[in-house]
Design a protein around this motif. Structure first.
Motif, mmCIF file in Angstrom:
data_model
loop_
_atom_site.group_PDB
_atom_site.id
_atom_site.type_symbol
_atom_site.label_atom_id
_atom_site.label_comp_id
_atom_site.label_asym_id
_atom_site.label_seq_id
_atom_site.Cartn_x
_atom_site.Cartn_y
_atom_site.Cartn_z
ATOM 1 N N ILE A 52 20.909 -3.340 0.240
ATOM 2 C CA ILE A 52 20.579 -2.047 0.855
ATOM 3 C C ILE A 52 19.412 -1.397 0.107
ATOM 4 O O ILE A 52 18.471 -0.876 0.724
ATOM 5 N N TYR A 53 19.445 -1.434 -1.221
ATOM 6 C CA TYR A 53 18.366 -0.846 -2.019
ATOM 7 C C TYR A 53 17.034 -1.543 -1.750
ATOM 8 O O TYR A 53 16.006 -0.879 -1.543
ATOM 9 N N VAL A 54 17.047 -2.869 -1.732
ATOM 10 C CA VAL A 54 15.810 -3.621 -1.473
ATOM 11 C C VAL A 54 15.279 -3.283 -0.078
ATOM 12 O O VAL A 54 14.066 -3.116 0.110
ATOM 13 N N GLN A 55 16.172 -3.129 0.889
ATOM 14 C CA GLN A 55 15.747 -2.761 2.241
ATOM 15 C C GLN A 55 15.118 -1.368 2.253
ATOM 16 O O GLN A 55 14.113 -1.145 2.931
ATOM 17 N N GLU A 56 15.691 -0.434 1.489
ATOM 18 C CA GLU A 56 15.113 0.913 1.406
ATOM 19 C C GLU A 56 13.729 0.886 0.771
ATOM 20 O O GLU A 56 12.819 1.584 1.220
ATOM 21 N N VAL A 57 13.564 0.090 -0.274
ATOM 22 C CA VAL A 57 12.254 -0.041 -0.921
ATOM 23 C C VAL A 57 11.250 -0.640 0.057
ATOM 24 O O VAL A 57 10.096 -0.219 0.118
ATOM 25 N N LYS A 58 11.700 -1.601 0.855
ATOM 26 C CA LYS A 58 10.820 -2.199 1.869
ATOM 27 C C LYS A 58 10.444 -1.172 2.928
ATOM 28 O O LYS A 58 9.280 -1.101 3.350
ATOM 29 N N ASP A 59 11.423 -0.380 3.359
ATOM 30 C CA ASP A 59 11.173 0.598 4.416
ATOM 31 C C ASP A 59 10.152 1.655 4.021
ATOM 32 O O ASP A 59 9.400 2.146 4.866
ATOM 33 N N ARG A 107 6.853 0.540 -0.622
ATOM 34 C CA ARG A 107 6.444 0.809 -2.000
ATOM 35 C C ARG A 107 5.639 -0.367 -2.553
ATOM 36 O O ARG A 107 6.060 -1.512 -2.465
ATOM 37 N N LEU A 108 4.494 -0.060 -3.137
ATOM 38 C CA LEU A 108 3.632 -1.070 -3.738
ATOM 39 C C LEU A 108 3.578 -0.860 -5.243
ATOM 40 O O LEU A 108 3.699 0.265 -5.733
ATOM 41 N N SER A 109 3.384 -1.947 -5.973
ATOM 42 C CA SER A 109 3.252 -1.825 -7.424
ATOM 43 C C SER A 109 1.907 -1.160 -7.738
ATOM 44 O O SER A 109 0.932 -1.349 -7.011
ATOM 45 N N TYR A 147 9.433 -4.755 -2.994
ATOM 46 C CA TYR A 147 10.695 -5.293 -2.475
ATOM 47 C C TYR A 147 10.758 -6.812 -2.615
ATOM 48 O O TYR A 147 11.845 -7.370 -2.761
ATOM 49 N N ILE A 148 9.621 -7.485 -2.592
ATOM 50 C CA ILE A 148 9.620 -8.943 -2.747
ATOM 51 C C ILE A 148 10.117 -9.314 -4.141
ATOM 52 O O ILE A 148 10.906 -10.247 -4.304
ATOM 53 N N ILE A 149 9.677 -8.580 -5.146
ATOM 54 C CA ILE A 149 10.126 -8.827 -6.517
ATOM 55 C C ILE A 149 11.595 -8.447 -6.659
ATOM 56 O O ILE A 149 12.385 -9.181 -7.249
#
Length: 178
Positions: free
Chosen positions: A112-119, A122-124, A132-134
């Motif tokens: 769920i957290y990774v999906q939120e970061v993807k949504d 967020r970029l480094s 989210y890929i990392i």
């Protein structure tokens, strides 16, 4: 069925080792290149710290799963060592089940957290790479560790002996004496 599981187990173990070795080597190369750049050319690599942070995430979560596979995870055994072998087996079976289920819950939460970061896309900061890929390695590592604990639970329920993982029994775990 057992042959299929053992083959899958060997493949997953190979992938874990490869990820850990690659990540550690990349950290070494990255840190060395950054130091050479800083001291020889007066210019650091702008992405070195960020890349090392990403690699540490991979080593941490995949390394955790690998440590569980090898029965080398941290265990508090002061009371455990004083128990009878039957009580040890019951306790280790219960610990394996509850830890496996807890890690499966954490896997769910991390997805769920990774999906939120993807949504939020967020970029480094330095590399402008999708974070989210990392971070996707987090649920993968937690799921792999969870499966190792659940396999240990099944081994304890279905076999004689006390199992820490698929192939490591309680007495076979190496004591590193820290």
């Amino acid at each position: 069925m057992k042959t299929l599981l053992l083959t899958a187990n060997r493949g997953i173990e190979f992938a874990e080792k490869a990820i850990i070795i690659f990540s550690i080597l990349m950290m070494m190369v990255n840190s060395t290149a950054n130091a050479i750049g800083r001291y020889a050319f007066g210019q650091s690599l702008f992405f070195a710290e960020e890349l090392n942070q990403f690699l540490i995430v991979g080593v941490t979560f995949v390394g955790f799963a690998y440590a569980v596979r090898k029965g080398r995870n941290i265990r508090m055994t002061a009371v455990y060592d004083a128990l009878s072998s039957r009580t040890k087996k019951v306790l280790l079976t219960l610990i394996s089940l509850t830890t496996g289920l807890l890690l499966m819950f954490l896997t769910y939460k991390s997805v769920i957290y990774v999906q939120e970061v993807k949504d939020i896309n967020r970029l480094s900061p330095a590399l402008q790479f999708p974070v989210y890929i990392i971070y996707a390695v987090i649920p993968v590592g937690l799921a792999m560790a969870s499966l190792q604990y659940l396999i240990a639970f099944l081994m304890n329920v279905t076999h004689e002996g006390t199992y820490l993982s698929l192939s490591v029994q309680d007495g076979d775990a190496e004591d590193i004496g820290v």
